[in-house]
Structure formats: C-alpha cells, structure tokens
Design a protein around this motif. Structure first.
Motif, PDB file in Angstrom:
ATOM      1  N   SER A  63      80.672  60.128  25.661  1.00 19.99           N
ATOM      2  CA  SER A  63      80.715  60.883  26.907  1.00 19.99           C
ATOM      3  C   SER A  63      80.965  62.362  26.616  1.00 19.99           C
ATOM      4  O   SER A  63      81.880  62.709  25.867  1.00 19.99           O
ATOM      5  CB  SER A  63      81.840  60.330  27.778  1.00 19.99           C
ATOM      6  OG  SER A  63      82.373  61.349  28.570  1.00 19.99           O
ATOM      7  N   SER A 135      83.413  61.999  17.934  1.00 22.16           N
ATOM      8  CA  SER A 135      82.683  62.158  19.181  1.00 22.16           C
ATOM      9  C   SER A 135      81.305  62.762  18.941  1.00 22.16           C
ATOM     10  O   SER A 135      80.308  62.322  19.519  1.00 22.16           O
ATOM     11  CB  SER A 135      83.531  63.035  20.102  1.00 22.16           C
ATOM     12  OG  SER A 135      82.876  63.280  21.285  1.00 22.16           O
ATOM     13  N   CYS A 139      78.102  60.629  20.035  1.00 20.51           N
ATOM     14  CA  CYS A 139      77.307  61.125  21.160  1.00 20.51           C
ATOM     15  C   CYS A 139      75.914  61.515  20.687  1.00 20.51           C
ATOM     16  O   CYS A 139      74.937  61.352  21.412  1.00 20.51           O
ATOM     17  CB  CYS A 139      77.998  62.285  21.857  1.00 20.51           C
ATOM     18  SG  CYS A 139      77.767  63.838  21.044  1.00 20.51           S
ATOM     19  N   ARG A 143      72.206  59.574  21.844  1.00 21.46           N
ATOM     20  CA  ARG A 143      71.122  60.241  22.564  1.00 21.46           C
ATOM     21  C   ARG A 143      69.876  60.461  21.744  1.00 21.46           C
ATOM     22  O   ARG A 143      68.769  60.372  22.251  1.00 21.46           O
ATOM     23  CB  ARG A 143      71.618  61.591  23.067  1.00 21.46           C
ATOM     24  CG  ARG A 143      72.603  61.461  24.197  1.00 21.46           C
ATOM     25  CD  ARG A 143      73.376  62.720  24.401  1.00 21.46           C
ATOM     26  NE  ARG A 143      74.192  62.680  25.606  1.00 21.46           N
ATOM     27  CZ  ARG A 143      75.411  62.186  25.662  1.00 21.46           C
ATOM     28  NH1 ARG A 143      75.960  61.657  24.589  1.00 21.46           N
ATOM     29  NH2 ARG A 143      76.088  62.184  26.804  1.00 21.46           N
ATOM     30  N   HIS A 218      74.887  69.665  15.459  1.00 26.70           N
ATOM     31  CA  HIS A 218      76.004  68.725  15.344  1.00 26.70           C
ATOM     32  C   HIS A 218      76.096  68.163  13.923  1.00 26.70           C
ATOM     33  O   HIS A 218      77.196  68.007  13.385  1.00 26.70           O
ATOM     34  CB  HIS A 218      75.867  67.589  16.347  1.00 26.70           C
ATOM     35  CG  HIS A 218      76.106  68.021  17.770  1.00 26.70           C
ATOM     36  ND1 HIS A 218      75.774  67.248  18.857  1.00 26.70           N
ATOM     37  CD2 HIS A 218      76.634  69.145  18.283  1.00 26.70           C
ATOM     38  CE1 HIS A 218      76.106  67.882  19.971  1.00 26.70           C
ATOM     39  NE2 HIS A 218      76.629  69.042  19.647  1.00 26.70           N
ATOM     40  N   LYS A 511      65.262  74.585  29.438  1.00 28.77           N
ATOM     41  CA  LYS A 511      66.024  75.844  29.558  1.00 28.77           C
ATOM     42  C   LYS A 511      65.072  76.924  30.001  1.00 28.77           C
ATOM     43  O   LYS A 511      63.889  76.817  29.794  1.00 28.77           O
ATOM     44  CB  LYS A 511      66.487  76.276  28.162  1.00 28.77           C
ATOM     45  CG  LYS A 511      67.745  75.737  27.681  1.00 28.77           C
ATOM     46  CD  LYS A 511      68.259  76.627  26.558  1.00 28.77           C
ATOM     47  CE  LYS A 511      69.571  76.093  26.108  1.00 28.77           C
ATOM     48  NZ  LYS A 511      69.426  74.746  25.566  1.00 28.77           N
TER      49      LYS A 511
ATOM     50  N   TYR B 301      73.472  82.473  31.969  1.00 25.70           N
ATOM     51  CA  TYR B 301      73.311  81.388  31.004  1.00 25.70           C
ATOM     52  C   TYR B 301      72.509  81.842  29.797  1.00 25.70           C
ATOM     53  O   TYR B 301      72.845  81.538  28.646  1.00 25.70           O
ATOM     54  CB  TYR B 301      72.620  80.214  31.695  1.00 25.70           C
ATOM     55  CG  TYR B 301      72.335  79.060  30.772  1.00 25.70           C
ATOM     56  CD1 TYR B 301      73.308  78.587  29.910  1.00 25.70           C
ATOM     57  CD2 TYR B 301      71.088  78.447  30.763  1.00 25.70           C
ATOM     58  CE1 TYR B 301      73.050  77.527  29.057  1.00 25.70           C
ATOM     59  CE2 TYR B 301      70.819  77.384  29.926  1.00 25.70           C
ATOM     60  CZ  TYR B 301      71.796  76.932  29.069  1.00 25.70           C
ATOM     61  OH  TYR B 301      71.536  75.902  28.235  1.00 25.70           O
ATOM     62  N   HIS B 352      78.415  72.845  27.111  1.00 27.88           N
ATOM     63  CA  HIS B 352      78.397  71.402  27.368  1.00 27.88           C
ATOM     64  C   HIS B 352      78.621  71.101  28.839  1.00 27.88           C
ATOM     65  O   HIS B 352      78.008  70.186  29.386  1.00 27.88           O
ATOM     66  CB  HIS B 352      79.451  70.699  26.518  1.00 27.88           C
ATOM     67  CG  HIS B 352      79.081  70.658  25.071  1.00 27.88           C
ATOM     68  ND1 HIS B 352      79.486  71.588  24.172  1.00 27.88           N
ATOM     69  CD2 HIS B 352      78.314  69.788  24.373  1.00 27.88           C
ATOM     70  CE1 HIS B 352      79.001  71.312  22.988  1.00 27.88           C
ATOM     71  NE2 HIS B 352      78.284  70.223  23.072  1.00 27.88           N
TER      72      HIS B 352
HETATM   73  C1  HEM Z   1      82.929  72.375  18.750  1.00 30.20           C
HETATM   74  C2  HEM Z   1      82.092  71.471  18.700  1.00 30.20           C
HETATM   75  C3  HEM Z   1      80.689  71.500  19.254  1.00 30.20           C
HETATM   76  C4  HEM Z   1      79.758  72.475  19.230  1.00 30.20           C
HETATM   77  C5  HEM Z   1      79.887  73.869  18.649  1.00 30.20           C
HETATM   78  C6  HEM Z   1      78.584  71.988  19.872  1.00 30.20           C
HETATM   79  C7  HEM Z   1      77.441  72.698  20.061  1.00 30.20           C
HETATM   80  C8  HEM Z   1      76.416  72.303  20.878  1.00 30.20           C
HETATM   81  C9  HEM Z   1      75.354  73.136  21.311  1.00 30.20           C
HETATM   82  C10 HEM Z   1      75.195  74.585  20.943  1.00 30.20           C
HETATM   83  C11 HEM Z   1      74.559  72.410  22.098  1.00 30.20           C
HETATM   84  C12 HEM Z   1      73.299  72.881  22.781  1.00 30.20           C
HETATM   85  C13 HEM Z   1      73.687  73.338  24.144  1.00 30.20           C
HETATM   86  C14 HEM Z   1      72.564  73.900  24.914  1.00 30.20           C
HETATM   87  O1  HEM Z   1      71.400  73.686  24.528  1.00 30.20           O
HETATM   88  O2  HEM Z   1      72.839  74.561  25.918  1.00 30.20           O
HETATM   89  C15 HEM Z   1      75.104  71.121  22.188  1.00 30.20           C
HETATM   90  C16 HEM Z   1      74.565  70.097  22.937  1.00 30.20           C
HETATM   91  C17 HEM Z   1      75.176  68.896  23.092  1.00 30.20           C
HETATM   92  N1  HEM Z   1      76.392  68.513  22.567  1.00 30.20           N
HETATM   93 FE1  HEM Z   1      77.579  69.582  21.413  1.00 30.20          FE
HETATM   94  N2  HEM Z   1      78.823  70.708  20.268  1.00 30.20           N
HETATM   95  C18 HEM Z   1      80.109  70.394  19.932  1.00 30.20           C
HETATM   96  C19 HEM Z   1      80.770  69.226  20.179  1.00 30.20           C
HETATM   97  C20 HEM Z   1      80.236  68.184  20.886  1.00 30.20           C
HETATM   98  C21 HEM Z   1      80.910  66.962  21.136  1.00 30.20           C
HETATM   99  C22 HEM Z   1      82.324  66.623  20.692  1.00 30.20           C
HETATM  100  C23 HEM Z   1      80.057  66.188  21.831  1.00 30.20           C
HETATM  101  C24 HEM Z   1      80.300  64.771  22.264  1.00 30.20           C
HETATM  102  C25 HEM Z   1      80.689  64.334  23.310  1.00 30.20           C
HETATM  103  C26 HEM Z   1      78.837  66.934  22.034  1.00 30.20           C
HETATM  104  C27 HEM Z   1      77.732  66.492  22.725  1.00 30.20           C
HETATM  105  C28 HEM Z   1      76.638  67.235  22.988  1.00 30.20           C
HETATM  106  C29 HEM Z   1      75.523  66.791  23.773  1.00 30.20           C
HETATM  107  C30 HEM Z   1      75.381  65.441  24.404  1.00 30.20           C
HETATM  108  C31 HEM Z   1      74.623  67.830  23.849  1.00 30.20           C
HETATM  109  C32 HEM Z   1      73.329  67.862  24.621  1.00 30.20           C
HETATM  110  C33 HEM Z   1      72.141  67.478  23.868  1.00 30.20           C
HETATM  111  C34 HEM Z   1      70.949  67.590  24.751  1.00 30.20           C
HETATM  112  O3  HEM Z   1      71.086  67.567  25.957  1.00 30.20           O
HETATM  113  O4  HEM Z   1      69.848  67.681  24.250  1.00 30.20           O
HETATM  114  N3  HEM Z   1      78.991  68.133  21.440  1.00 30.20           N
HETATM  115  N4  HEM Z   1      76.247  71.067  21.426  1.00 30.20           N
END
Ligand code: HEM
Lengths: 552, 395
Positions: A63, A135, A139, A143, A218, A511, B301, B352
């Motif tokens: 989540s 996580s 996650c 996906r 990630h 986006k 954004y 997020h």
């Molecule tokens: C500090 C830690 C993290 C960083 C720097 C990070 C970074 C990012 C970035 C930059 C994106 C793309 C956002 C965008 O396109 O607007 C992203 C997407 C995402 N992140 Fe993280 N993330 C982190 C931790 C996590 C964690 C802990 C989770 C788990 C729950 C997570 C789940 C996701 C998901 C589900 C997406 C969307 C993917 C998608 O929709 O295609 N992230 N993250």
C-alpha cells in the motif's frame, strides 16, 4: 487460478478491472465515471487476495499509504535528530549524560534519556529504513508484473466504453474516414509515435519506457540500501585514525602490517594580506589576518612491506610513492584512502639542557633528551655525567601529591636528574620541570639549565577502505536513471477508432496533460476533426456551478 | 571587476522590480486575448531576461575576480539561489506563458536577493574543505534543484490565493496569512538591517560564553536581548542596555536580529492590513482571479517532477561524492545533510500522495508551500542556528 473471459475473447487474470486487451470494464460501475488508468486496471495481487497472513502482509506493504506513512515518520524522526547535536558532534572527552543536561537543561536531559543523542544509529531508526526497503520491494513487485503484462497485451481495438471513459475524448462525424485516419497516422508518426493499425483503427503510443521509471528508481534505492547495510559486515569497511609525527615512520592501521607511512612534513598555511589575492582583503580584515586556513597538508612517503612478517624484527620496506595529502586530495592506494583530518603543531621532540656551574655560570656540556626515547645516562666527558633517574612526559602531582604522568605524550615533561662532577662524585639530585627547579636534598653546586626545545608537527590522518562504495555508486546511478526516465518522459497514448460511422479519438498520458493537449492540437490542426475535450475539467466546472472552488 | 560585479547585481535587482510591475500590468490589462501574447507580458519577460543576464554577468565577473565560483558563503549562495529561481521561472514561462507566475515569482526572487545582501558581501578566500571543483558542481546543482522546486511553491501560492474563500475567516485563510506574514517579515528583516546599517549602529559587549570564557560581540542593532552576563564596552557607552539577558547557549545576537525582524514584520503587516482593510491574500486575490486552476496545479506538479531529480543529483548524490572526498565519509548526519534528506523525503511523499491518493489541486498546493518552507528552513535556520560543518560563517 480463476480467470475472467472478456467478450472480445481475451482471458484476464482474476481481479482485472478492465480487459487487458480491449479495455472493456469488467465490473461495470453503473455511471460513466472516468476510468482509473493508473495500473491499466491490471490485477494486482494486493488488491485481489486478502485471505492468508502472507496476503495481508503483502497487501500492507504494497500500500502506498503505508509507504508514505513510513516516509513521513522517518522524516519527522530525522527532524528530531537535528534539534540538539548528535553525540558524534559533541566534544569527545565529556560524559554525554552530563553534557546534554549541562548544555540544554531539562530538554537536553530528556533528549539524552530518550536516546535521541544517537538517533540515526538507533535500532528503531534503522528499522524504519528497513521497512521502507521492504515496502519498496513489495509494492514494486505488486505493480510492475501486472503492469508489464497489461501494457504488452493491450489491443489496438478498444471497447467503446473504454474510449468514452477516458479523460480526453472526442467524437467527429466526417465523410471521408479513410483519408482522415491516414492523415492522422502520418502526423502521429511524424510526432514520433509508434502507431499500430488494425481494421482501420489506430493506437499511437510513445514513451512507454517511462512507465518503468519508478520501478527502476526503486531498484536503485534498494541496491543503495543494501550497500549501506553491507558496511556492517566485517572486512567491508575500515575506518581508522593514525597520528604520525614529522620524521616518523609508522604502520598504517587496518592494513595488516602491509603498509607503512612516513611523514616528511606537515604544513599549515593561512591567508595573509599582501600574499594572497587582494579581493580577499576585506574578508581577511573582518576575520583577522592569518585567521583563515588556506592549507592543511602532510607530505608523506608510502612504503610497502616486502618479505614475510617476522615478530619483533624490523620490517623490510619498499618505497611506493611520495604524495602530499591535503584536504580534498586523499592519498589512494590499493583500495585504501588516507585523508588529512587533524593536526597538532609544535609537539615537543627533544629538550636540551646545559650542565652549568651555578656560581661561575660555566657550561660543562649539553644534554639533548629525546622525549620519546630518553637515555639513562649522558656522559659529558672530563668526569661530568648526568643520570636520568625519572622522567614524567606529561607531569602532574597525583592525589597523594607524588609526581606522576598523565600520559606518554610529552606535553609537560619533567625530569629527575642526578649530576656527577669530579668535585661531586656522589652526585647531586635536581628535579626539573618547565619553569621550575627543585633541589630536594639541599643546595647544589650544579644545575641543568634549559637550553632549547625542539618541536615537530603531528598529522592526524584517517584511514579508510570501503568495499561498499561501488554498490552505493551503482545504486545511486540506477536511482538517478530511473528518476529521469520516469519524470522527464511520459507515456502518451492516442486511440483513433471508427465507431458506428463516427471517428472517436481518446487520449491518455500518465503525466503532463498540458503537453498532451498541445500535441493533440497540433495533430488535429486543420483536419476539421473535433479536439477531444478534457472531461475532468468539464466535470469540475459543471460541479462547481459558478461559485468559488471548494476543497479539492 | 568587483565593482562591475556588484553594479551588475544591482542592475538585475532593479530590472526584476520593473519586470514585476510589467507582469502586474499584464494582469490588469483587460484587452489581452490570449495568455502571454499581450504587450505587457512581452515587455515583462524581456526585462526579466535582461535582468537575468545581468545577474549572470555579476556571477561571471565575481567568479573571475575571486578565482572561484561565487557560491562559497551565505550571501553568494543565496543570491545564486535567487538567480536560479528567475532562470527556472523564465523556462517555465516559455512552456506555459502564464504572466501571473512572473508577478509572484519575481518578488520572491527579489526578497531572496535582498535577504542575501544583508550578509557580509566581501569575497572570501576558500578554506581547505571548500577547495574542490565539487564545491561548484554540488552547490550549483543543489541550488538549481531547489529553485525549480520553489516554482511549485509560486504556483501553489497562486492557486491558494485564487481558491481560498476569503469571505469568512477559516483555517485556510489563517495559514495563508501566515505565509504572507513570513514574506512580509523577510522584508522586515531587510528593512531593519538596512536602516541600522545605514545609521552605523554599533554596540560592543563583553560576555561570558558557555565555556566560561570571556568574549566580545558586536551588535549592529540595538540590543533588546543581551548576551550572557553581557556588559556594554566602554566605547559603546550610551547604547541601549539589553532588556533581557540570554543564557550562554543561545546566540543572543542572532535572536536579537530575529526579534527585530519579527517586530518590523508585524508593524509592516499591521500597516498593510490597515491600508488594505482586508487580509493580504484577499487583497491579492483579484490578481489571480483569471488563473486557470488546473494549469496552476499542473505547473506546480511539473516543477516538482523536474526539480526532484535535479535536487537529488545536486543535494544528495554530488553532496555524497564530495563528502567522501573532503570529509572521508559520504554521509555523516550533519544537520545540513539531514535537512537535505528531509527535503528529499518530503518531496518523495508529495509525489506518492499525488499519484496514489490523488492529492491534486489545493492539497497539492499546500504541500508545495510546506516544501518551500522546508527548503528555506534549510537555507536560513540550519545555516544560522544549527551550526554544523556546513555553516557558512554567517554573522
Ligand atoms: C524514499 C523512498 C522513495 C522514493 C525516493 C521513491 C520515489 C518514487 C518516484 C520518484 C516515483 C515516481 C513518481 C511520479 O512519477 O510522480 C515513485 C513512484 C511510486 N512509488 Fe516510490 N519511492 C520511495 C518509496 C516508496 C515506497 C516505500 C513505496 C511503497 C509503498 C513506493 C511506491 C511507489 C509506487 C506504487 C509508485 C507509482 C508507480 C506508478 O504509478 O507507476 N515508493 N516512487
């Protein structure tokens, strides 16, 4: 596993929201709300299975709500850690328990008692980071697999319900359908879309790879975290301090006796008016001439041991290289790096005294005492001789009032001499410390007069070897790559489809809708086709009814 | 060269000011048909670009004079941040052609540059830790990232000014006024510093520091709060005796400056309220009334999406590389490092929330405001209050 067959013939995994191939919503939600396109409606494990404990743990960590919560908690904890200095930044020879209370009162005491003085090394902070890591893994897996599947299997021809529930959607009635489609196809290709055609329908797509950006970043983050964890594995990481004096050759700690270092010279420079660039004068004036450090440098020679290590024997050394170690310019060799971090200026090295006849002032010879390696007897010839009965390198009186030494470093040397002369065959005892002389057994004829103090500088160096650095580097690079991939490109799709004699155009992007709309304008310019409307905006305006905007 | 450099900075400052008014004219101009196509905006952006070039001139000439990039003390870094903010605005302007963005971005850049100018402006030589090309690489990239992120604050602010209902007081109007008060207080700081600077106020104190050592401190503003066991030095006889004395661990001189700034800010704020007869945000609302909210949201954004990777690269990755070289370790939990991490975590959470919980529009705008507050905190408070390895010798 249960599967769901769509009317278009495609078989979808259980849990799919809309058909992977044609996009027909599998569970009609009554009214025609916009489709949630985030994961292409794919079947995510976390959304589908909720029975066993494993399912629940999986659902928990996948989540994003939980992920964000973890990030925010870590953020708040990090803030707390900056309220007072961490223990590593307080003076080294104080008791932290007292220090925090003395400096910051009850708040400091509480801070210390809660363990915030070592917050970033505390088990719970590390646990938080580890949970973020877990996580991230779960996650992402949850996906990326279904998303990959859905994007790979998407059909060109889409169900009308799919199209009309897109955010950008428009219908055109035109006579020459074929010509319009052909023109669009050409223009789309020109705008660097990959266009697929099927029965006169079009699916134009670009930037799909940007969808993998988040997963790539990630992965980079996980590699980085693993690298950071590995540093606690023995042998991966060495961090030692060595002090080396000018002229001294010493084994470099942490190298198993393989490397030795000689300091030729330590140099400390400051900026001075007249010597340096004039534009600095004002700054130098404000801080004080000679108060701004310009250079800390140790000129060293690096040696490597040749032949086997023999206990007690002097090592046989071979010169490897000479190097000036400066701040920002560490000496690197064989995965090790030596850094200039500290120094002590003018540490006493030898002290010289002259045996003097108190009355006549005649000098009878000079005694030079190596403060690190004093001799027991200094023979001056002609029957004059000085014995060193006791030596206190760092002199003080202990609790019982007896002379003793605080350390082995000659910060405050003191000596008990016995002076022999032809006319004093029994010898005279004299206690000599800096600025004071005691003659415990009555008046002496001779004294040890201080002549000179020879000093040298000491360099404080840090020895590092870190086998995790490259892992961190790889992780960081992958993270950056994924960020750029996901943020600077976007995944755009345009569907052009013939439905009941009309031309339907729908478009989606993950986006930057502004950019997509601009692109559509250019695409449809002069074609007479209707520009797809932004239905999200329309809806908002309709819902708003002219009054001020409420909370979103 | 140094003279030329400061003249150029001065010119750019004046041009940004003129640019602000031109963008203001663009908003007022009822005749305009298409966004950004009117005369006022064209002049506005032209003047802004010339101002930006002048500031680049300041940067280059100062670099030549000093022999190192002018990003080595608080004045230089903050000025550079202001310049990057204008640069980021120019780029965003050419994508979205939104005049109102200039009307808000330029005053904020002006405030930042004015704030920077209150610190010692002389060219300082580099201490050993700063003698590295990584100084330029790390600091410029980090500032660029922060500046792009700051654009999201500008867009968020516009969004909030437009959207927050000013007809009755609420939590939203309150917090928006807090933001306004923060901006006004920055101006207050600039005004009191300049005023006392021009009057040449000086008061020397001897005081006892936390290690029980006697030392001296020179105030440039009347001492409302004095240092621990502070006594006015002889040559300062007749200067204001402090009303309150601080314990040794508190830097009374800085606190004194903060109090003066807050007082000046409060006076300014109250005066503005009396003149305007409404909340400041309410008075600004007409300027934002034609803004397309979705566009403002999108810009906010986009700015985060573009700024986040730049910030990561500059403030974390390059920072770590340099720290490894200069300080033997890539990470040391120094307060400045931790605050860079906090900023980064915050924007990660922002992204997020936006993706998964659909925090668009107003929520996203509030987040952008908070993000900017964190950046400014790192720039101002961490440098001046929480001293660490990074603290530029600020006074
Ligand atoms: C500090 C830690 C993290 C960083 C720097 C990070 C970074 C990012 C970035 C930059 C994106 C793309 C956002 C965008 O396109 O607007 C992203 C997407 C995402 N992140 Fe993280 N993330 C982190 C931790 C996590 C964690 C802990 C989770 C788990 C729950 C997570 C789940 C996701 C998901 C589900 C997406 C969307 C993917 C998608 O929709 O295609 N992230 N993250």
């Amino acid at each position: 596993m249960e599967q769901v067959k769509c009317e278009c013939g495609h078989v979808n995994p259980h849990g799919t929201v809309f058909c992977e191939s044609c996009g027909k919503p599998l569970e009609e939600q009554g009214e025609k709300s916009l489709l949630d396109m985030r994961y292409e409606g794919s079947a995510r494990r976390s959304q589908t299975y909720k029975r066993t404990i494993v399912d629940q743990i999986w659902a928990f960590f996948s989540s994003v709500k939980v992920g964000v919560a973890l990030i925010v908690i870590t953020l708040i904890a990090s803030v707390i850690g900056t309220i007072f200095p961490q223990e590593m930044y307080i003076p080294p020879n104080v008791n932290p328990a007292d220090y925090y209370e003395e400096q910051y009162g009850w708040a400091g005491k509480l801070y210390y008692e809660l363990g915030f003085n070592n917050l970033y090394g505390s088990w719970w902070y590390i646990l938080l980071i580890a949970l973020i890591g877990v996580s991230l893994v779960i996650c992402s897996l949850d996906r990326v697999v279904p998303l990959y599947r859905a994007l790979k299997r998407q059909g060109v021809k889409r169900h009308p319900h799919f199209l009309e529930r897109q955010r950008l959607f428009g219908v055109s009635r035109i006579s020459d359908m074929d010509q319009a489609v052909a023109l669009l196809k050409e223009r789309l290709a020109k705008q660097r879309y990959r266009v697929r055609e099927e029965d006169g329908h079009l699916l134009a797509e670009k930037g799909r790879f940007s969808r993998w950006g988040p997963y790539v970043n990630h992965v980079g983050l996980i590699i980085f975290l693993i690298g950071a964890m590995l540093r606690s594995v023995p042998g991966m990481y060495i961090d030692e301090v060595m002090w080396v004096r000018e002229g001294e050759t010493k084994e470099i700690p942490g190298t198993n006796g393989q490397y030795f270092l000689k300091s030729e010279k330590f140099i400390f420079d400051t900026y001075k008016k007249g010597e340096d660039n004039e534009v600095f004068n004002a700054a130098i004036d404000r801080v004080g001439d000679g108060m701004i450090a310009e250079n800390y440098q140790t000129n060293v020679v690096l040696y490597k041991r040749v032949g086997p290590t023999v206990a007690g024997a002097k090592p046989e050394l071979e010169k490897v290289k000479e190097y000036p170690i400066r701040v920002n310019e560490p000496l690197k060799f064989d995965h090790y790096a030596l850094y200039q971090v500290d120094f002590r200026l003018n540490e006493p090295k030898t002290m010289s005294f002259q045996l003097t006849d108190k009355q006549s002032g005649k000098t009878l010879g000079t005694v030079a005492i190596d403060l690190y390696d004093p001799k027991e007897t200094y023979n001056l010839g002609n029957g004059y001789r000085v014995e060193l009965l006791s030596y206190f390198p760092d002199f003080e009186f202990d609790e019982d009032g007896n002379p003793s030494t605080k350390s082995r470093v000659p910060n405050n040397p003191a000596f008990v001499f016995k002076m022999y002369a032809p006319d004093r065959p029994e010898g005279e005892v004299s206690f000599v410390a800096i600025q004071q002389t005691l003659e415990p057994f009555g008046d002496n004829k001779y004294k040890m007069a201080f002549a000179e103090l020879e000093t040298r500088n000491v360099s404080g160096l840090t020895v590092r070897r870190d086998f995790t650095l490259w892992i961190l580097g790889v992780g960081g690079a992958i993270f950056m790559f994924g960020l750029v991939q996901g943020m600077y490109w976007n995944h755009r799709r345009i569907w052009v489809q013939r439905v009941n004699g009309e031309l339907w155009i729908a478009a989606h992007t993950n986006k930057n809708w502004f950019g997509l709309k601009k692109e559509l304008h250019r695409l449809l310019d002069g074609t007479g086709l209707t520009m797809p409307a932004d239905r999200l905006e329309e809806r908002k305006q309709a819902g708003q009814g002219g009054q001020a905007h409420g909370t979103a | 060269m140094v003279q030329l450099s400061s003249t150029l900075l001065y010119i750019s400052f004046v041009l940004y000011l003129i640019g602000t008014f031109l963008f203001g004219g663009a908003i007022r101009d009822k005749r305009k048909e298409q966004q950004g196509k009117d005369r006022w905006s064209q002049f506005g952006i032209a003047v802004t670009i010339i101002g930006f070039l002048a500031q680049v001139g300041y940067f280059v000439t100062r670099w030549i004079a000093a022999g190192h990039a002018p990003v080595s003390n608080l004045f230089e870094f903050t000025t550079f941040f202001g310049m990057m903010l204008v640069g980021a605005f120019i780029i965003v302007y050419f994508i979205y052609r939104l005049s109102v963005l200039g009307l808000f971005a330029l005053p904020i850049a002006l405030l930042i540059i004015a704030y920077a100018s209150m610190f010692p402006r002389e060219i300082s030589p580099l201490i050993p830790a700063l003698q590295s090309d990584w100084l330029h690489i790390h600091v410029t990239t980090a500032a660029a990232g922060e500046a792009i992120l700051a654009i999201s604050f500008v867009a968020g602010l516009i969004y909030l000014i437009r959207v927050v209902d000013q007809s009755k007081p609420s939590k939203r109007t309150f917090w928006l006024e807090v933001v306004m008060f923060g901006l006004v207080t920055t101006l207050g700081f600039v005004i009191v510093s300049t005023a006392f600077g021009l009057s040449g106020y000086e008061a020397k104190f001897t005081w006892i520091d936390k290690n029980n050592q006697s030392s001296e401190v020179e105030y440039h503003m009347p001492a409302l709060v004095g240092p621990h066991k502070g006594e006015l030095a002889k040559e300062s006889a007749g200067r204001l005796d402090p009303l309150v004395e601080m314990p040794a661990i508190i830097n009374a001189k800085k606190l004194n400056t903060v109090i003066w700034s807050l007082m000046a800010g409060a006076v300014l704020y109250i005066a503005l309220r009396l003149v305007l007869r409404k909340r400041i945000a309410a008075a600004l609302q007409p300027l934002a009334k034609n803004v397309n909210l979705d566009l403002a949201d999108e810009i906010g954004y986009r700015a985060v999406a573009i700024g986040f990777p730049v910030f990561t690269l500059g403030a974390l990755i390059f920072a770590m590389i340099w720290a490894q070289i200069a300080w033997t370790r890539f990470w040391g939990w120094d307060p400045k490092e931790v605050w860079a991490l906090i900023t980064w975590l915050f924007y990660a959470a922002f992204l997020h929330l936006r993706l998964s919980k659909g925090w668009h529009g107003e929520k996203s705008a509030w987040l952008a405001v908070i993000g900017f507050a964190i950046i400014m905190f790192n720039l101002v408070a961490v440098n001046l209050v929480i001293a660490g390895l990074h603290s530029y010798a600020g006074t």
